[in-house]
Design a protein around this motif. Structure first.
Motif, PDB file in Angstrom:
ATOM      1  N   LEU A  69       0.806  -1.214   0.000  1.00 46.67           N
ATOM      2  CA  LEU A  69       0.000   0.000   0.000  1.00 46.67           C
ATOM      3  C   LEU A  69       0.845   1.273   0.000  1.00 46.67           C
ATOM      4  O   LEU A  69       0.492   2.237  -0.700  1.00 46.67           O
ATOM      5  N   PRO A  70       1.941   1.353   0.777  1.00 47.27           N
ATOM      6  CA  PRO A  70       2.773   2.561   0.687  1.00 47.27           C
ATOM      7  C   PRO A  70       3.214   2.858  -0.741  1.00 47.27           C
ATOM      8  O   PRO A  70       3.220   4.017  -1.174  1.00 47.27           O
ATOM      9  N   LYS A  71       3.566   1.830  -1.476  1.00 51.90           N
ATOM     10  CA  LYS A  71       3.969   2.006  -2.868  1.00 51.90           C
ATOM     11  C   LYS A  71       2.815   2.561  -3.692  1.00 51.90           C
ATOM     12  O   LYS A  71       3.006   3.430  -4.548  1.00 51.90           O
ATOM     13  N   GLY A  72       1.612   2.061  -3.434  1.00 49.44           N
ATOM     14  CA  GLY A  72       0.448   2.564  -4.147  1.00 49.44           C
ATOM     15  C   GLY A  72       0.196   4.032  -3.878  1.00 49.44           C
ATOM     16  O   GLY A  72      -0.086   4.813  -4.802  1.00 49.44           O
ATOM     17  N   PHE A  73       0.289   4.450  -2.616  1.00 52.38           N
ATOM     18  CA  PHE A  73       0.089   5.856  -2.273  1.00 52.38           C
ATOM     19  C   PHE A  73       1.125   6.746  -2.963  1.00 52.38           C
ATOM     20  O   PHE A  73       0.800   7.819  -3.488  1.00 52.38           O
ATOM     21  N   ILE A  74       2.372   6.309  -2.953  1.00 50.42           N
ATOM     22  CA  ILE A  74       3.438   7.101  -3.573  1.00 50.42           C
ATOM     23  C   ILE A  74       3.219   7.213  -5.080  1.00 50.42           C
ATOM     24  O   ILE A  74       3.389   8.288  -5.673  1.00 50.42           O
ATOM     25  N   ARG A  75       2.825   6.107  -5.719  1.00 45.94           N
ATOM     26  CA  ARG A  75       2.545   6.138  -7.154  1.00 45.94           C
ATOM     27  C   ARG A  75       1.422   7.126  -7.479  1.00 45.94           C
ATOM     28  O   ARG A  75       1.374   7.687  -8.569  1.00 45.94           O
ATOM     29  N   LEU A  76       0.506   7.333  -6.539  1.00 48.53           N
ATOM     30  CA  LEU A  76      -0.603   8.266  -6.745  1.00 48.53           C
ATOM     31  C   LEU A  76      -0.210   9.712  -6.447  1.00 48.53           C
ATOM     32  O   LEU A  76      -1.041  10.613  -6.570  1.00 48.53           O
ATOM     33  N   GLY A  77       1.025   9.941  -6.030  1.00 49.75           N
ATOM     34  CA  GLY A  77       1.512  11.297  -5.825  1.00 49.75           C
ATOM     35  C   GLY A  77       1.497  11.790  -4.400  1.00 49.75           C
ATOM     36  O   GLY A  77       1.649  12.990  -4.153  1.00 49.75           O
ATOM     37  N   HIS A  78       1.361  10.878  -3.439  1.00 43.50           N
ATOM     38  CA  HIS A  78       1.297  11.275  -2.041  1.00 43.50           C
ATOM     39  C   HIS A  78       2.616  10.950  -1.333  1.00 43.50           C
ATOM     40  O   HIS A  78       3.421  10.149  -1.816  1.00 43.50           O
ATOM     41  N   ASP A  79       2.815  11.572  -0.196  1.00 36.83           N
ATOM     42  CA  ASP A  79       4.019  11.321   0.592  1.00 36.83           C
ATOM     43  C   ASP A  79       3.700  10.312   1.692  1.00 36.83           C
ATOM     44  O   ASP A  79       2.608  10.339   2.264  1.00 36.83           O
ATOM     45  N   VAL A  80       4.655   9.432   1.973  1.00 36.70           N
ATOM     46  CA  VAL A  80       4.437   8.361   2.948  1.00 36.70           C
ATOM     47  C   VAL A  80       5.595   8.307   3.940  1.00 36.70           C
ATOM     48  O   VAL A  80       6.768   8.353   3.542  1.00 36.70           O
ATOM     49  N   GLU A  81       5.262   8.231   5.200  1.00 39.26           N
ATOM     50  CA  GLU A  81       6.215   7.974   6.276  1.00 39.26           C
ATOM     51  C   GLU A  81       5.775   6.699   6.978  1.00 39.26           C
ATOM     52  O   GLU A  81       4.576   6.473   7.173  1.00 39.26           O
TER      53      GLU A  81
ATOM     54  N   ARG B 128      -4.330   0.753  -7.307  1.00 35.85           N
ATOM     55  CA  ARG B 128      -5.788   0.764  -7.346  1.00 35.85           C
ATOM     56  C   ARG B 128      -6.373   0.648  -5.929  1.00 35.85           C
ATOM     57  O   ARG B 128      -7.319   1.362  -5.574  1.00 35.85           O
ATOM     58  N   ILE B 129      -5.832  -0.254  -5.112  1.00 28.37           N
ATOM     59  CA  ILE B 129      -6.353  -0.428  -3.752  1.00 28.37           C
ATOM     60  C   ILE B 129      -6.076   0.806  -2.901  1.00 28.37           C
ATOM     61  O   ILE B 129      -6.908   1.219  -2.081  1.00 28.37           O
ATOM     62  N   ALA B 130      -4.922   1.446  -3.111  1.00 27.14           N
ATOM     63  CA  ALA B 130      -4.618   2.682  -2.387  1.00 27.14           C
ATOM     64  C   ALA B 130      -5.629   3.778  -2.718  1.00 27.14           C
ATOM     65  O   ALA B 130      -6.042   4.542  -1.841  1.00 27.14           O
ATOM     66  N   GLN B 131      -6.047   3.846  -3.964  1.00 26.96           N
ATOM     67  CA  GLN B 131      -7.046   4.845  -4.342  1.00 26.96           C
ATOM     68  C   GLN B 131      -8.378   4.575  -3.658  1.00 26.96           C
ATOM     69  O   GLN B 131      -9.082   5.513  -3.262  1.00 26.96           O
ATOM     70  N   TYR B 132      -8.726   3.304  -3.504  1.00 22.79           N
ATOM     71  CA  TYR B 132      -9.959   2.972  -2.791  1.00 22.79           C
ATOM     72  C   TYR B 132      -9.901   3.470  -1.340  1.00 22.79           C
ATOM     73  O   TYR B 132     -10.908   3.935  -0.788  1.00 22.79           O
ATOM     74  N   VAL B 133      -8.733   3.355  -0.724  1.00 26.92           N
ATOM     75  CA  VAL B 133      -8.583   3.853   0.643  1.00 26.92           C
ATOM     76  C   VAL B 133      -8.809   5.357   0.677  1.00 26.92           C
ATOM     77  O   VAL B 133      -9.528   5.885   1.543  1.00 26.92           O
TER      78      VAL B 133
END
Length: 350
Positions: free
Chosen positions: A35-47, A329-334
């Motif tokens: 999921l962290p990878k998904g968020f980053i691919r969508l343009g968000h920052d992850v810690e 795709r699953i990160a976008q659902y979140v």
């Protein structure tokens, strides 16, 4: 609990992910890394914050119980300090062993305006340590089922509960040209049964019959060693048929990540049917479902003798997994759940 319809966030979000994982190479490709990878691919920052590893680093004792008793409060303080410094929009929690409701309360003090989301991929949440009590402190709880176990969270008072399927990582989980040692006609990976339900013997009976076949390869049971990391990916890729059977009865939408790993890895998947299964993957198009053990072996023998049909099914299943169940795709659902309180997918209409 904030009103989902009134949430206004910036386009690019800061997302703080709490998980618990040791350095066991057998588990390095778990759901928590996707999921962290998904968020980053969508343009968000992850810690990220590894709760279990931090506790281990602070303690000189091998005993988990003693380490928790002496150092859990320090880990909670370090976690809160990290969150306070990062000022996240979303805090996404995988249920680490020692993390509990008090941990979440300290997080909320550090980031009172964040949205708190939890993910539960385990069966029998009431048997999981601190699980229900911790979930009560969250805004949203996602789980890999839409049956009785998710209902237990609703009855416990969790504000928003939603089914969310397991994700795959197409960058890693795909078909490879593998060494002959990874070739197999039929592949099983996993334990024979789950300790919480001795009455459910379907999986054990099937796998024990597989163990008697010369064309089947087993990992993690019947005296065969466990497998993980890229070896697991290669084994899936090299198998003509991969078998997916839950260790419990047909709970709606409930599936282990074995199903998505096998489909994404390019093997032809045969799965025991579960309630709502066709909403995720279509029988005869993406995989084959079976209801009885004899039915499985009849299907397996037919597809092993019809390579074109087997390969077409495997290709379609892999394409479906990569397109509709990717970590992105699953990160976008979140994110949709956080902003709108719902998300749109084929299974949400069922």
């Amino acid at each position: 609990m904030r009103n989902h319809s009134e949430r206004k966030m910036s386009r690019s979000k800061r997302i703080f992910i709490v998980f618990g994982m040791n350095y066991n190479p057998l588990k390095m490709l778990s759901q928590a890394r996707k999921l962290p990878k998904g968020f980053i691919r969508l343009g968000h920052d992850v810690e990220t914050f590894n709760y279990d590893r931090t506790l281990l680093e602070l303690s000189r004792f091998k005993s988990k119980a003693l380490s928790e008793r002496l150092h859990k409060s320090k880990v909670d303080q370090l976690l809160a300090d990290q969150i306070r410094a990062y000022e996240p929009d979303i805090i996404y929690i995988y249920f680490a062993r020692a993390l509990d409701a008090e941990s979440v309360k300290q997080m909320r003090q550090a980031a009172p305006n964040a949205v708190y989301v939890g993910n539960d991929g385990d069966p029998w949440p009431k048997l999981q340590r601190n699980r229900i009590e911790t979930a009560r402190e969250l805004d949203i709880l996602t789980a890999t089922n839409e049956g009785q176990w998710l209902q237990e969270y609703r009855e416990a008072g969790v504000p928003l509960c939603a089914f969310l399927p397991n994700a795959c990582d197409p960058d890693i989980e795909r078909r490879y040209d593998v060494d002959p040692k990874w070739k197999a006609d039929i592949l099983w990976i996993g334990k024979l049964s789950h300790h919480a339900d001795a009455s459910e013997t379907f999986r054990e009976d099937l796998v024990k019959r597989l163990a008697r076949r010369k064309d089947a390869v087993l990992h993690g049971c019947c005296g065969r060693p466990k497998i993980g990391g890229m070896d697991c990916v290669y084994a899936i890729s090299g198998a003509r048929i991969g078998v997916s059977v839950n260790a419990y009865g047909p709970i709606k939408f409930c599936h282990s990540d074995r199903l998505i790993r096998f489909l994404a890895g390019g093997t032809c998947v045969f799965a025991r049917r579960f309630t709502g299964a066709e909403c995720l993957f279509a029988d005869g198009k993406h995989l084959r479902y079976f209801d009885e053990i004899d039915e499985f072996f009849e299907l397996a023998d037919w597809y092993l003798h019809h390579e074109a049909e087997r390969k077409a099914l495997a290709d379609a299943g892999m394409e479906r997994a990569h397109k509709e169940f990717s970590c992105q795709r699953i990160a976008q659902y979140v994110l949709d759940l956080v902003e709108k309180g719902t998300y749109d997918a084929p299974w949400t209409q069922s």
